[in-house]
Design a protein around this motif. Structure first.
Motif, PDB file in Angstrom:
ATOM      1  N   VAL A  29      72.853  13.071  52.402  1.00 16.71           N
ATOM      2  CA  VAL A  29      71.688  13.398  53.221  1.00 16.71           C
ATOM      3  C   VAL A  29      70.438  12.986  52.467  1.00 16.71           C
ATOM      4  N   VAL A  30      69.287  13.121  53.110  1.00 14.43           N
ATOM      5  CA  VAL A  30      68.009  12.854  52.445  1.00 14.43           C
ATOM      6  C   VAL A  30      67.611  14.113  51.674  1.00 14.43           C
ATOM      7  N   PHE A  31      67.397  13.969  50.376  1.00  9.41           N
ATOM      8  CA  PHE A  31      66.944  15.073  49.536  1.00  9.41           C
ATOM      9  C   PHE A  31      65.433  14.951  49.323  1.00  9.41           C
ATOM     10  N   THR A  32      64.718  16.038  49.494  1.00 15.27           N
ATOM     11  CA  THR A  32      63.285  16.071  49.189  1.00 15.27           C
ATOM     12  C   THR A  32      63.077  16.936  47.954  1.00 15.27           C
ATOM     13  N   VAL A  33      62.548  16.340  46.911  1.00 13.65           N
ATOM     14  CA  VAL A  33      62.408  17.034  45.631  1.00 13.65           C
ATOM     15  C   VAL A  33      61.277  18.061  45.730  1.00 13.65           C
ATOM     16  N   PRO A  34      61.559  19.343  45.474  1.00  7.84           N
ATOM     17  CA  PRO A  34      60.509  20.367  45.585  1.00  7.84           C
ATOM     18  C   PRO A  34      59.539  20.319  44.405  1.00  7.84           C
ATOM     19  N   PRO A  35      58.383  20.968  44.543  1.00  4.08           N
ATOM     20  CA  PRO A  35      57.420  21.016  43.431  1.00  4.08           C
ATOM     21  C   PRO A  35      58.064  21.620  42.185  1.00  4.08           C
ATOM     22  N   GLY A  36      57.678  21.081  41.037  1.00  3.40           N
ATOM     23  CA  GLY A  36      58.154  21.621  39.772  1.00  3.40           C
ATOM     24  C   GLY A  36      59.592  21.291  39.436  1.00  3.40           C
ATOM     25  N   HIS A  37      60.183  20.314  40.143  1.00  6.68           N
ATOM     26  CA  HIS A  37      61.574  19.952  39.913  1.00  6.68           C
ATOM     27  C   HIS A  37      61.724  18.433  39.819  1.00  6.68           C
ATOM     28  N   VAL A  38      62.905  18.000  39.355  1.00  6.68           N
ATOM     29  CA  VAL A  38      63.242  16.580  39.310  1.00  6.68           C
ATOM     30  C   VAL A  38      64.646  16.390  39.881  1.00  6.68           C
ATOM     31  N   PHE A  39      64.905  15.161  40.322  1.00  6.97           N
ATOM     32  CA  PHE A  39      66.213  14.765  40.837  1.00  6.97           C
ATOM     33  C   PHE A  39      66.826  13.834  39.805  1.00  6.97           C
ATOM     34  N   LEU A  40      67.988  14.212  39.268  1.00  7.48           N
ATOM     35  CA  LEU A  40      68.602  13.473  38.163  1.00  7.48           C
ATOM     36  C   LEU A  40      69.943  12.894  38.591  1.00  7.48           C
ATOM     37  N   MET A  41      70.251  11.698  38.089  1.00  8.15           N
ATOM     38  CA  MET A  41      71.532  11.062  38.379  1.00  8.15           C
ATOM     39  C   MET A  41      72.094  10.426  37.124  1.00  8.15           C
ATOM     40  N   GLY A  42      73.432  10.340  37.058  1.00  6.78           N
ATOM     41  CA  GLY A  42      74.085   9.607  35.987  1.00  6.78           C
ATOM     42  C   GLY A  42      74.180   8.134  36.329  1.00  6.78           C
ATOM     43  N   ASP A  43      74.134   7.275  35.328  1.00 11.46           N
ATOM     44  CA  ASP A  43      74.242   5.830  35.566  1.00 11.46           C
ATOM     45  C   ASP A  43      75.658   5.435  35.988  1.00 11.46           C
ATOM     46  N   ASN A  44      76.652   6.205  35.595  1.00 12.74           N
ATOM     47  CA  ASN A  44      78.024   5.977  36.028  1.00 12.74           C
ATOM     48  C   ASN A  44      78.194   6.692  37.368  1.00 12.74           C
ATOM     49  N   ARG A  45      77.776   6.051  38.434  1.00 12.63           N
ATOM     50  CA  ARG A  45      77.521   6.711  39.707  1.00 12.63           C
ATOM     51  C   ARG A  45      78.740   7.411  40.308  1.00 12.63           C
ATOM     52  N   ASP A  46      79.937   6.929  40.014  1.00 16.62           N
ATOM     53  CA  ASP A  46      81.116   7.533  40.604  1.00 16.62           C
ATOM     54  C   ASP A  46      81.800   8.520  39.663  1.00 16.62           C
ATOM     55  N   ASN A  47      81.169   8.817  38.541  1.00 14.45           N
ATOM     56  CA  ASN A  47      81.724   9.771  37.573  1.00 14.45           C
ATOM     57  C   ASN A  47      80.606  10.608  36.971  1.00 14.45           C
ATOM     58  N   SER A  48      79.803  11.196  37.830  1.00 13.45           N
ATOM     59  CA  SER A  48      78.682  11.998  37.346  1.00 13.45           C
ATOM     60  C   SER A  48      78.424  13.169  38.285  1.00 13.45           C
ATOM     61  N   ALA A  49      78.491  14.379  37.749  1.00 15.70           N
ATOM     62  CA  ALA A  49      78.074  15.571  38.501  1.00 15.70           C
ATOM     63  C   ALA A  49      76.575  15.710  38.299  1.00 15.70           C
ATOM     64  N   ASP A  50      75.797  15.425  39.345  1.00 16.68           N
ATOM     65  CA  ASP A  50      74.351  15.379  39.177  1.00 16.68           C
ATOM     66  C   ASP A  50      73.647  15.988  40.379  1.00 16.68           C
ATOM     67  N   SER A  51      72.417  15.561  40.641  1.00 20.11           N
ATOM     68  CA  SER A  51      71.616  16.191  41.694  1.00 20.11           C
ATOM     69  C   SER A  51      72.121  15.886  43.105  1.00 20.11           C
ATOM     70  N   ARG A  52      73.064  14.989  43.242  1.00 24.41           N
ATOM     71  CA  ARG A  52      73.651  14.742  44.562  1.00 24.41           C
ATOM     72  C   ARG A  52      74.554  15.894  45.007  1.00 24.41           C
ATOM     73  N   PHE A  53      74.956  16.723  44.056  1.00 22.59           N
ATOM     74  CA  PHE A  53      75.945  17.751  44.328  1.00 22.59           C
ATOM     75  C   PHE A  53      75.330  19.141  44.210  1.00 22.59           C
ATOM     76  N   PRO A  54      75.777  20.082  45.039  1.00 21.39           N
ATOM     77  CA  PRO A  54      75.183  21.426  45.020  1.00 21.39           C
ATOM     78  C   PRO A  54      75.649  22.234  43.817  1.00 21.39           C
ATOM     79  N   GLN A  55      74.843  23.219  43.472  1.00 19.77           N
ATOM     80  CA  GLN A  55      75.241  24.166  42.443  1.00 19.77           C
ATOM     81  C   GLN A  55      76.315  25.089  43.012  1.00 19.77           C
ATOM     82  N   THR A  56      77.278  25.459  42.176  1.00 18.42           N
ATOM     83  CA  THR A  56      78.355  26.353  42.594  1.00 18.42           C
ATOM     84  C   THR A  56      78.530  27.448  41.548  1.00 18.42           C
TER      85      THR A  56
END
Length: 290
Positions: free
Chosen positions: A211-238
């Motif tokens: 989906v489209v993520f909108t980064v809220p104030p005071g936060h950042v969106f982070l991703m791993g360079d190994n796109r298919d082997n990274s738990a990052d901001s694309r995934f929800p907290q559990t």
């Protein structure tokens, strides 16, 4: 004839108190520990790479320095996140910075990822293409990423096709020296502003479309360079720390910015065999900046 009284003898000096070598050693060690804590908390800190999420830039077994003063300070700047500092944020990271941070929602473990989205940005993945603020980020196919199999990055086999922290069997090839190598499709992304870096893409995955993520104030969106082997901001907290994503990361969780690799080992060294400390070193990686 009167006798001359004997001259008074000077009083004997009090014996000097025995010097305590243990006390001096303890004082020295205490001062040294204080210096180390101050330097690691406010200036520079080492960090070692525990996973493959930042391939191809960072391999398991890389050791790097981060600077602690780029974005500000918070309790996470201190050892064990001691609550002794207020949040002092004075600068947002730049898109493309590689940062070390306390991974939410548990704020216990140090992770490393690349900054993709800043407050107010929209971020989306469409068929493996990064879309930032509605515009696709240029993604150019380049030569495969090739890395020799090693104890830190084992090669998959028919019996173990997807090894932990290793190379999937479909990407394993035999190198010129007869040893197993990993060949992974590699691409170059270029963010707005010109920051360029390499990413790995192993093919179609569920995480290639979001989906489209909108980064809220005071936060950042982070991703791993190994796109298919990274738990990052694309995934929800559990509630499961071992399977949790991080979604949006608060600025106060940022601990520092990666600046240089100072050591790298393939994992084959043994503490009992000192010469292997050198044969296991990946010398070409030492001194690489970001």
């Amino acid at each position: 004839m009167e006798e001359t009284p004997p001259a008074e003898q000077p009083a004997a000096a009090a014996p000097a108190a025995p010097k305590s070598e243990w006390k001096d050693l303890g004082s020295f060690l205490l001062k040294l520990a204080l210096i180390v804590v101050v330097v690691r908390s406010f200036l520079f800190s080492p960090f070692n790479i525990p996973s493959e999420s930042m391939l191809p830039r960072l391999l398991i077994g890389d050791y790097l320095f981060i600077t602690k003063f780029n974005y500000g300070y918070s309790r996470h700047s201190l050892p064990f996140s001691l609550p002794l500092l207020p949040n002092m944020h004075w600068s947002d990271p730049a898109r493309g910075d590689v940062v070390v941070f306390k991974a939410p929602p548990f704020d216990r473990n140090d992770w490393i990822k690349r900054v993709i989205g800043l407050p107010g940005d929209t971020v989306q993945m469409v068929d493996g293409q990064l879309v930032l603020n509605g515009k696709p980020v240029p993604k150019e196919r380049i030569a495969d990423f090739v890395v020799p199999a090693s104890p830190n990055f084992p090669a998959g086999t028919p019996a173990d096709p997807v090894p932990d922290h290793g190379c999937k069997v479909e990407f394993v090839k035999t190198g010129a020296n007869g040893q197993a190598e990993c060949h992974i499709p590699r691409f170059r992304e270029t963010l707005p502003g010109g920051k360029s870096y390499e990413v790995l893409d192993e093919g179609e995955q569920d995480s290639d479309n979001t989906v489209v993520f909108t980064v809220p104030p005071g936060h950042v969106f982070l991703m791993g360079d190994n796109r298919d082997n990274s738990a990052d901001s694309r995934f929800p907290q559990t509630s499961d720390e071992n399977r949790s994503g991080i979604r949006f990361v608060p600025m106060e969780n940022l601990e520092g910015k990666a600046v240089v690799t100072f050591w790298s080992t393939d994992g084959s060294a043994s503490w009992l065999l000192p010469w292997t400390w050198f044969t296991a070193a990946r010398w070409s990686r030492i001194g690489e900046g970001f």
